[in-house]
Design a protein around this motif. Structure first.
Motif, short mmCIF file in Angstrom:
data_model
loop_
_atom_site.label_atom_id
_atom_site.label_comp_id
_atom_site.label_asym_id
_atom_site.label_seq_id
_atom_site.Cartn_x
_atom_site.Cartn_y
_atom_site.Cartn_z
N GLY A 241 0.83 -1.21 0.00
CA GLY A 241 0.00 0.00 0.00
C GLY A 241 0.86 1.25 0.00
N VAL A 242 0.44 2.24 0.75
CA VAL A 242 1.16 3.51 0.77
C VAL A 242 1.20 4.05 2.19
CG1 VAL A 242 -0.88 4.95 0.34
CG2 VAL A 242 1.37 5.77 -0.39
N GLY A 243 2.29 4.74 2.50
CA GLY A 243 2.42 5.35 3.82
C GLY A 243 1.70 6.69 3.88
N THR A 244 1.91 7.39 4.97
CA THR A 244 1.29 8.71 5.17
C THR A 244 1.77 9.67 4.09
OG1 THR A 244 1.24 8.32 7.55
CG2 THR A 244 1.02 10.60 6.81
N TYR A 245 0.84 10.41 3.52
CA TYR A 245 1.19 11.35 2.47
C TYR A 245 2.05 12.49 3.00
CZ TYR A 245 -2.10 9.32 -0.91
OH TYR A 245 -2.75 8.49 -1.80
N THR A 246 3.09 12.82 2.25
CA THR A 246 3.96 13.95 2.57
C THR A 246 4.22 14.73 1.28
OG1 THR A 246 6.01 12.74 2.10
CG2 THR A 246 5.11 12.55 4.34
N ARG A 247 5.00 15.79 1.40
CA ARG A 247 5.41 16.53 0.20
C ARG A 247 6.09 15.60 -0.79
NH1 ARG A 247 9.79 17.60 -1.95
NH2 ARG A 247 10.89 16.72 -0.19
N GLN A 248 6.90 14.69 -0.29
CA GLN A 248 7.66 13.79 -1.14
C GLN A 248 6.76 12.89 -1.99
OE1 GLN A 248 9.98 10.93 1.06
NE2 GLN A 248 11.41 10.56 -0.61
N THR A 249 5.61 12.51 -1.44
CA THR A 249 4.72 11.56 -2.11
C THR A 249 4.28 12.07 -3.48
OG1 THR A 249 3.87 11.00 0.10
CG2 THR A 249 2.69 10.11 -1.80
N PHE A 250 4.06 13.38 -3.57
CA PHE A 250 3.56 13.96 -4.82
C PHE A 250 4.58 14.92 -5.43
CE2 PHE A 250 -0.17 12.73 -2.35
CZ PHE A 250 -0.74 11.84 -3.25
N SER A 251 5.83 14.48 -5.42
CA SER A 251 6.90 15.29 -5.98
C SER A 251 7.73 14.43 -6.92
CB SER A 251 7.80 15.84 -4.85
OG SER A 251 8.61 14.80 -4.32
N SER A 252 8.79 15.00 -7.46
CA SER A 252 9.69 14.25 -8.33
C SER A 252 10.42 13.15 -7.56
CB SER A 252 10.71 15.19 -8.96
OG SER A 252 11.47 15.85 -7.95
N GLU A 253 10.32 13.17 -6.23
CA GLU A 253 10.98 12.17 -5.39
C GLU A 253 10.07 10.99 -5.05
OE1 GLU A 253 12.25 14.24 -1.91
OE2 GLU A 253 13.38 15.75 -3.02
N ARG A 254 8.88 10.93 -5.66
CA ARG A 254 7.90 9.90 -5.31
C ARG A 254 8.50 8.50 -5.37
NH1 ARG A 254 2.27 9.14 -5.14
NH2 ARG A 254 1.55 7.11 -5.84
N TYR A 255 9.27 8.22 -6.40
CA TYR A 255 9.75 6.85 -6.59
C TYR A 255 11.04 6.55 -5.85
CZ TYR A 255 5.81 6.55 -9.60
OH TYR A 255 4.51 6.57 -10.06
N THR A 256 11.44 7.46 -4.96
CA THR A 256 12.47 7.12 -3.99
C THR A 256 11.84 6.45 -2.77
OG1 THR A 256 12.37 9.26 -2.84
CG2 THR A 256 13.86 9.09 -4.73
N ILE A 257 10.52 6.51 -2.66
CA ILE A 257 9.79 5.86 -1.56
C ILE A 257 9.66 4.37 -1.88
CG2 ILE A 257 7.64 5.81 -0.24
CD1 ILE A 257 7.19 8.72 -1.13
N TRP A 258 9.99 3.50 -0.95
CA TRP A 258 10.07 2.07 -1.25
C TRP A 258 8.73 1.48 -1.67
CZ3 TRP A 258 7.36 -1.65 1.48
CH2 TRP A 258 6.87 -1.29 2.74
N THR A 259 7.63 1.98 -1.09
CA THR A 259 6.33 1.40 -1.42
C THR A 259 5.93 1.62 -2.87
OG1 THR A 259 5.21 3.42 -0.66
CG2 THR A 259 5.43 1.62 0.93
N MET A 260 6.55 2.59 -3.54
CA MET A 260 6.21 2.90 -4.93
C MET A 260 7.05 2.08 -5.92
SD MET A 260 4.10 5.30 -4.19
CE MET A 260 3.77 6.49 -2.87
N GLN A 261 8.13 1.48 -5.44
CA GLN A 261 9.12 0.89 -6.34
C GLN A 261 8.74 -0.52 -6.78
OE1 GLN A 261 12.83 1.09 -4.19
NE2 GLN A 261 12.68 3.31 -3.92
#
Length: 419
Positions: A241-261
């Protein structure tokens, strides 16, 4: 508002959500009939573009628990539109609208769980009064029965309706009726969404959901070809699933989050390369067969050229309590050992060769693999994010089967069975 209809623009839940809120404000506050008419018409054009964006099969690409924010707000909007036009404008007999509504019921697994691709949660959201109301408006017994069953497991109150006074008021009209209804939801054994490329298969013991699609969907994860598997309505192979939404979640850094990879979904790393983000990274030749209870998808286009993959067909077949998973592949060259990943939780044991034992709350399963082909390893993923730990507890596991040799072609096969 979807005025820019270019191929790169998402038209997701924000569209009906904002339009429903704006229309309700106009209905309550605007006394100039001409201005009100213009506002209603403008909202209709905007929401029509949302309906044009949704695929013809009616599936919510944002995930089942996002249904409440997507179709749920569309339902609010359509209900308001019906009211303000005195019933002259109503889409509740429209097939696409009904299919969009019933997606939530078809994606319900049982025991409080739902299919959770993309940013959705595996826990069913607490909006069963909404599902029931939608079912009544659409004439869907399936939705009404599903809502009643979930309501009996976890009763709603008016104050539990999330952040929405309109929904609270509407819920008051049906909560008593729901408490007295019988329910008895009976799910389809096989559901195929050919445009969104979601496939659901179920029987008395097992539930499977797999997906194709492309890696630029709304609330996207790099998860083409991934799947979830449940036994006795208990998740065995999971999507975190996905963790708590942060600025990073909807930025160019989204796919540095492990749940998105891609390498944290139930799919392979080919030549050491995971799936990539972007509209061009997509599934091809997705096929589902009710007769054989099977689903397959070509994954080659989901990987960048560095993966050197000419073809990688991921196939699934469900028979009673056994899911057979296979990877039939051809590579143009070999650079690194292929690794096939699976996410799971509970008590996991890889000490016995060829067998991965999984025990989740007393439901036991095992994954069988070829010891001549793979070397297994386990990574413990600590869940420090409450949005994840509320679903899975303190930790989940990534099971990795690493190929012992590199080959340009071959077939990998794994069997997951209930014990």
């Amino acid at each position: 508002m979807a005025w820019d209809e270019s191929p790169t623009v998402f038209v997701n839940n924000w569209n009906p959500w904002c339009n429903a809120n704006a229309l309700l404000c106009y209905m309550l506050l605007e006394n100039d009939r001409d201005k009100l008419a213009k506002a209603v018409y403008k909202s209709m054009i905007s929401v029509d573009r949302y309906l044009n964006y949704v695929k013809a099969d009616g599936a919510c690409e944002e995930g089942a628990t996002y249904w409440g924010h997507a179709f749920g707000k569309l339902f609010d909007y359509l209900q308001e539109l019906q009211m303000i036009t005195g019933g002259k404008v109503s889409l509740f007999n429209n097939k696409l609208v009904k299919d969009m509504g019933e997606f939530v019921a078809k994606s319900y697994i049982g025991n409080g769980y739902a299919v959770n691709f993309a940013d959705a949660s595996a826990h069913v959201s607490n909006y069963m009064a909404l599902v029931y109301r939608c079912g009544k408006a659409l004439g869907s017994r399936e939705m009404m029965d599903m809502a009643v069953d979930c309501f009996k497991e976890k009763p709603e109150t008016v104050t539990s309706v999330w952040l929405d006074t309109y929904k609270q008021i509407e819920a008051m009209k049906v909560l008593k009726e729901m408490s007295q209804a019988k329910g008895g939801y009976k799910a389809d054994a096989f559901t195929w969404y050919p445009q969104t490329e979601f496939c659901y298969m179920r029987n008395a013991e097992a539930f499977f959901a797999g997906k194709g699609g492309y890696n630029d969907e709304s609330h996207n994860h790099n998860d083409i070809g991934s799947f979830v598997l449940y036994y006795d309505n208990t998740p065995i192979m999971i999507d975190a699933g996905v963790g708590t939404y942060t600025r990073q979640t909807f930025s160019s850094e989204r796919y540095t989050i492990w749940t998105m990879q891609g390498n944290y979904h139930n799919i392979p790393m080919i030549n050491g390369v995971p799936e990539m983000y972007g509209k061009k990274y997509k599934a091809t030749n997705a096929r589902a067969d009710r007769r054989t209870m099977s689903f397959s998808v070509e994954l080659a286009s989901a990987y960048p050229k560095e993966a050197c993959v000419d073809s990688w067909v991921r196939s699934y077949q469900l028979k009673k309590s056994k899911l057979t998973v296979s990877d039939n592949f051809k590579l143009s060259q070999t650079k690194a050992a292929n690794i096939v990943n699976f996410l799971t939780w509970g008590d996991v044991d890889i000490s016995k060769k060829g067998v991965v034992s999984i025990n989740v709350k007393g439901v036991k399963a095992q994954l069988n693999y070829d010891t001549n082909t793979f070397e297994p390893s386990i990574e413990t993923i600590e869940l420090n994010d409450k949005r994840l730990s509320d679903v899975w507890g303190k930790k989940i596991y990534r099971l990795s089967l690493k190929a012992k040799t590199t080959a340009k072609s071959g077939i990998y096969k794994y069997e997951i069975t209930k014990k």
